[in-house]
Design a protein around this motif. Structure first.
Motif, mmCIF file in Angstrom:
data_model
loop_
_atom_site.group_PDB
_atom_site.id
_atom_site.type_symbol
_atom_site.label_atom_id
_atom_site.label_comp_id
_atom_site.label_asym_id
_atom_site.label_seq_id
_atom_site.Cartn_x
_atom_site.Cartn_y
_atom_site.Cartn_z
ATOM 1 N N VAL A 474 41.463 37.729 46.157
ATOM 2 C CA VAL A 474 40.130 37.937 45.598
ATOM 3 C C VAL A 474 40.280 38.643 44.258
ATOM 4 C CG1 VAL A 474 37.848 38.941 45.965
ATOM 5 C CG2 VAL A 474 39.158 38.090 47.910
ATOM 6 N N ASN A 475 39.662 38.080 43.221
ATOM 7 C CA ASN A 475 39.710 38.657 41.885
ATOM 8 C C ASN A 475 38.290 38.837 41.358
ATOM 9 O OD1 ASN A 475 42.586 38.478 41.823
ATOM 10 N ND2 ASN A 475 42.405 36.307 41.299
ATOM 11 N N THR A 476 38.095 39.846 40.500
ATOM 12 C CA THR A 476 36.780 40.079 39.904
ATOM 13 C C THR A 476 36.493 39.090 38.792
ATOM 14 O OG1 THR A 476 37.801 41.733 38.477
ATOM 15 C CG2 THR A 476 36.736 42.524 40.476
ATOM 16 N N GLY A 477 37.530 38.667 38.058
ATOM 17 C CA GLY A 477 37.322 37.691 36.994
ATOM 18 C C GLY A 477 36.412 38.226 35.905
ATOM 19 N N LYS A 478 35.313 37.503 35.636
ATOM 20 C CA LYS A 478 34.361 37.897 34.599
ATOM 21 C C LYS A 478 33.245 38.796 35.125
ATOM 22 C CE LYS A 478 35.113 33.574 32.078
ATOM 23 N NZ LYS A 478 34.461 32.364 31.503
ATOM 24 N N PHE A 479 33.280 39.130 36.403
ATOM 25 C CA PHE A 479 32.222 39.959 36.982
ATOM 26 C C PHE A 479 32.486 41.421 36.629
ATOM 27 C CE2 PHE A 479 30.541 42.344 40.727
ATOM 28 C CZ PHE A 479 29.202 42.111 40.470
ATOM 29 N N VAL A 480 31.583 42.003 35.860
ATOM 30 C CA VAL A 480 31.723 43.401 35.438
ATOM 31 C C VAL A 480 30.641 44.285 36.018
ATOM 32 C CG1 VAL A 480 32.913 42.801 33.313
ATOM 33 C CG2 VAL A 480 30.417 42.889 33.333
ATOM 34 N N GLY A 481 29.760 43.747 36.847
ATOM 35 C CA GLY A 481 28.726 44.550 37.477
ATOM 36 C C GLY A 481 27.532 44.758 36.566
ATOM 37 N N SER A 482 26.514 45.368 37.126
ATOM 38 C CA SER A 482 25.281 45.654 36.381
ATOM 39 C C SER A 482 24.891 47.105 36.622
ATOM 40 C CB SER A 482 24.157 44.716 36.814
ATOM 41 O OG SER A 482 23.939 44.835 38.205
ATOM 42 N N GLY A 483 25.659 48.006 36.081
ATOM 43 C CA GLY A 483 25.391 49.416 36.310
ATOM 44 C C GLY A 483 26.159 49.928 37.507
ATOM 45 N N GLY A 484 26.102 51.226 37.712
ATOM 46 C CA GLY A 484 26.836 51.819 38.813
ATOM 47 C C GLY A 484 28.272 52.096 38.414
ATOM 48 N N GLU A 488 31.079 50.419 43.444
ATOM 49 C CA GLU A 488 29.945 49.543 43.738
ATOM 50 C C GLU A 488 30.195 48.131 43.237
ATOM 51 O OE1 GLU A 488 25.089 49.391 42.941
ATOM 52 O OE2 GLU A 488 26.343 51.000 42.112
ATOM 53 N N THR A 489 30.788 48.005 42.059
ATOM 54 C CA THR A 489 31.082 46.682 41.506
ATOM 55 C C THR A 489 32.077 45.927 42.374
ATOM 56 O OG1 THR A 489 30.679 47.534 39.280
ATOM 57 C CG2 THR A 489 31.907 45.479 39.466
ATOM 58 N N VAL A 490 33.121 46.618 42.812
ATOM 59 C CA VAL A 490 34.146 45.985 43.634
ATOM 60 C C VAL A 490 33.582 45.573 44.990
ATOM 61 C CG1 VAL A 490 36.287 46.451 44.867
ATOM 62 C CG2 VAL A 490 36.095 47.058 42.471
ATOM 63 N N THR A 491 32.731 46.419 45.573
ATOM 64 C CA THR A 491 32.165 46.107 46.895
ATOM 65 C C THR A 491 31.258 44.882 46.823
ATOM 66 O OG1 THR A 491 32.243 48.458 47.452
ATOM 67 C CG2 THR A 491 30.900 47.046 48.843
ATOM 68 N N LYS A 492 30.439 44.772 45.770
ATOM 69 C CA LYS A 492 29.580 43.589 45.626
ATOM 70 C C LYS A 492 30.418 42.324 45.478
ATOM 71 C CE LYS A 492 25.599 45.928 43.548
ATOM 72 N NZ LYS A 492 24.734 46.047 42.327
ATOM 73 N N ASN A 493 31.493 42.411 44.726
ATOM 74 C CA ASN A 493 32.362 41.240 44.568
ATOM 75 C C ASN A 493 33.029 40.864 45.885
ATOM 76 O OD1 ASN A 493 33.814 39.496 42.326
ATOM 77 N ND2 ASN A 493 35.383 40.161 43.766
ATOM 78 N N ASN A 494 33.440 41.841 46.676
ATOM 79 C CA ASN A 494 34.075 41.557 47.971
ATOM 80 C C ASN A 494 33.088 40.966 48.967
ATOM 81 O OD1 ASN A 494 36.600 42.417 47.143
ATOM 82 N ND2 ASN A 494 36.331 44.494 47.904
ATOM 83 N N LEU A 495 31.823 41.411 48.931
ATOM 84 C CA LEU A 495 30.822 40.849 49.838
ATOM 85 C C LEU A 495 30.567 39.379 49.525
ATOM 86 C CD1 LEU A 495 28.235 43.783 49.991
ATOM 87 C CD2 LEU A 495 29.783 43.046 51.798
ATOM 88 N N GLU A 496 30.493 39.054 48.245
ATOM 89 C CA GLU A 496 30.302 37.658 47.866
ATOM 90 C C GLU A 496 31.532 36.826 48.199
ATOM 91 O OE1 GLU A 496 28.559 35.249 43.982
ATOM 92 O OE2 GLU A 496 29.615 37.155 43.733
#
Length: 690
Positions: A474-484, A488-496
């Motif tokens: 699992v990689n984040t790639g271009k996902f940098v989150g929206s605040g936080g 929090e950013t890593v957890t949202k990416n892992n849930l998806e």
């Protein structure tokens, strides 16, 4: 007096018991008005004591036939141990208890000081540690059976069994997803796609020439038994021998007596055995067999000679209770069943017809076992189209869209006889475009064949398959989150990613050991949230699976039963050059120019031009060198002319004699000489006439 003394010397508990029994006997004798001496006491161990007590109690009492008199001494209420069901203490007349209390302590420990006087202390000698052995150890009995027991123990300890859902959760789970089944019959192949919210999650391909063997029942003949492998090879008439492991042997039917459960004791070479295929042959491996035969139906699975009944955990509690009552009335005593999720809402008549149909199939199999000779096919499962409709298509689907007349006739005829209430959900596709293009099935299959899968938020999954397991990164790639923050950013990416991983497992039909490497999370609550989301998404998967514990490195381990070939194997074939390795092996070291790093797509123009220049230099080195033509100067020309004149003067007489010996010239067009063949070293150029 002698008898009385003997009674006093007996232990107190036995005396009370005798007295109580004697009193009971007296009451019975007084009610029926029979003399006391006419009936002997039932216990013959101490007849003298009981006779003496009967005389002492019964003589002074005179009662009528309509009255009852109970005489018993006041006894203390004994204390009963709730765990063992025994009396804790039964003191005698002198105040001492005849019960002993046993305790244990290790050698070297101090004995506790508050022990009663009648306690027995056993000193345990510590076990000597076993010295490490360099020889392999063996398991008592069957290794495969012991592995089965260990898996069951681990499952119970980890609480693997899911709780039964409520009726509201069951209905909410059904209404939350829009399910559609798309069937296409084209070019002799039938393709089936299962869509959830217009997203492809399962894909099946049915070919007439490549029918599956799973579910077929054979009468096989044992060819060889390997005790060291705890397996037997059985000839089922399909060319390559199939394998039957000891863990799949029905030991209740095997005639082993009191001997241990070992496969060499149950099967011998040349024996005939009734088996069922559980896995198709793959590569060099033959089909996998089991002797525990089960016949699947629309609403339940019929298990002949079974004593256990089971109901799907996906059904609500109220429905499970209703189905249990129906099964008690319709099931035979010598069979068991496993109720499917499709039985939700089925009437008693539908379940009865399903049981009767499967029972008739088993009777036909039993009849053919006695008349046929091994190896022979006794029962064949229907083709994949009917099997998918039977096992997958139920009330959870909103509709089934079919393109093809042959597929439509087969499905409608089956549903008409088994589930006529589902016929209203069957539709015929009448569009001009291909049905897979209309529902974007082909596009999603093409994406599923890639190694890299992109997430909607910008992250990505990289799926690699090896011989032992499948690894998902699992990689984040271009996902940098929206605040936080980063957590929090890593957890949202892992849930998806957890939802997409389950979809890819179902679509690609990946089986075996699967390891998912999620991005590291700091909080324990976030790790539990991702794992819970993964388990919830796996609840939609029909294939048997098990999620193990998370390792110390943060890897999620799980297993999924491998049945078919898989999506990639269906749409591909191994490369003839590299044999599927993805690289070409040279016999000599292959030197490559070192690049500055980064992807090939992001290289600059200067790097590309440098590589091209280096490639041109290599090509020039490989080509043979051409000799440069020498230039004739004026001085050398004079010398050459003088040398040619000398040669001509010396050869003049010889030329004259040769010309005289030549024949007369022929007319034009006659006796045309063929042109001499010119070698590659001489270049002939025609002269231009001025």
């Amino acid at each position: 007096m002698v008898k009385k003394n003997e009674a006093d010397q007996t232990p107190a508990p036995k005396t009370r018991k005798t007295t109580k029994k004697a009193s009971a006997e007296v009451v019975v004798e007084e009610v029926v008005e029979t003399p006391v001496e006419a009936k002997r006491p039932t216990r013959s161990l101490k007849p003298k004591v009981e006779a003496a007590q009967v005389e002492e109690i019964a003589t002074p009492v005179a009662v009528s036939a309509t009255s009852l008199l109970f005489q018993a001494p006041d006894l203390p209420t004994p204390t009963v141990d709730p765990k063992r069901g025994r009396i804790v203490a039964s003191p005698s007349q002198d105040g001492e208890s005849h019960l002993r209390k046993r305790t244990r302590r290790r050698e070297g420990e101090d004995a506790p000081g508050d022990l009663p006087p009648n306690a027995v202390v056993k000193v345990r000698t510590p076990r000597e540690p076993k010295e490490p052995s360099n020889e392999p150890q063996k398991v008592r009995g069957s290794t495969r059976l012991e592995a089965k027991r260990q898996r069951r123990r681990d499952g119970r300890d980890a609480g693997r069994r899911r709780t039964v859902i409520t009726e509201s959760e069951f209905l909410a789970r059904r209404e939350a997803v829009d399910r559609t089944m798309v069937v296409r019959s084209k070019d002799g192949k039938i393709q089936i796609g299962v869509l959830e919210d217009k997203i492809l999650v399962e894909h099946y391909v049915a070919k007439a020439a490549e029918a599956s063997l799973i579910g077929n029942v054979y009468l096989g003949k044992v060819q060889n038994v390997l005790p060291s492998m705890e397996a037997a090879f059985v000839d089922i008439g399909r060319g390559r021998n199939a394998v039957l492991y000891s863990g799949e042997v029905d030991w209740e039917l095997a005639e082993t007596g009191n001997q241990p459960r070992r496969i060499e004791l149950a099967l011998k070479s040349g024996d005939t055995v009734l088996v069922q295929v559980t896995k198709d042959p793959v590569g060099q491996k033959g089909a996998r067999l089991t002797s525990q035969v089960s016949l699947p139906g629309r609403y339940l699975v019929y298990v002949p000679n079974g004593s256990m009944n089971g109901i799907s955990r996906k059904l609500p509690d109220s429905e499970r209770v209703r189905l249990k009552k129906i099964l008690k009335e319709i099931l035979p005593e010598d069979a068991g069943v496993i109720v499917r999720t499709a039985a939700e809402g089925a009437s008693e008549e539908q379940l009865t017809l399903d049981v009767q149909r499967l029972q008739m199939q088993w009777e036909e199999i039993s009849r053919r076992v006695e008349t046929q000779q091994a190896p022979v096919l006794l029962h064949s499962e229907p083709d994949l189209l009917i099997k998918i409709v039977r096992d997958v298509f139920n009330e959870d689907f909103q509709k089934m869209v079919i393109a093809g007349e042959d597929a439509k006739e087969a499905i409608t005829s089956y549903l008409q006889s088994v589930a006529p209430d589902l016929l209203e959900r069957v539709e015929v596709y009448e569009g001009s475009k291909d049905i897979f293009d209309e529902y974007r099935v082909g596009e999603q299959i093409a994406k599923a064949l890639d190694r890299k899968v992109y997430l909607p938020s910008g992250g990505s999954l990289v799926i690699d398959r090896t011989e032992a397991m499948t690894v998902v990164d699992v990689n984040t790639g271009k996902f940098v989150g929206s605040g936080g923050n980063l957590e929090e950013t890593v957890t949202k990416n892992n849930l998806e990613a957890a939802e997409e991983v389950v979809r890819q497992l179902r679509l690609r039909d990946i089986g075996g050991i699967i390891v998912v490497d999620f991005i590291d999370m700091v909080l324990e609550s976030n790790r539990d949230l991702v794992l819970r989301r993964l388990v919830e998404c796996l609840s939609r998967d029909r294939t048997k699976h098990q999620v193990a514990e998370v390792t110390s490195l943060g890897l999620v381990q799980m297993t999924r039963k491998k049945l078919g070939m898989g999506l990639l194997e269906t749409f591909s074939e191994a490369c003839e050059v590299c044999a599927g390795r993805g690289v070409v092996v040279h016999h000599e070291p292959h030197m490559k120019a070192r690049s500055g790093g980064g992807d090939q797509q992001s290289q600059s123009k200067g790097e590309k031009s440098g590589k091209q220049r280096h490639k041109n230099q290599n090509q020039q080195q490989q080509q043979p060198k051409q000799e440069v033509a020498k230039v004739v100067t004026a001085e050398s020309a004079v010398q050459i002319n003088s040398l040619v004149a000398q040669i001509a003067a010396a050869s003049a007489p010889t030329l004259e004699s040769l010309t005289e010996s030549l024949p007369e010239p022929t007319a034009a067009g006659q006796g045309r000489r063929k042109s001499r063949r010119v070698t590659s070293e001489v270049q002939v150029t025609p002269l231009e006439n001025e």
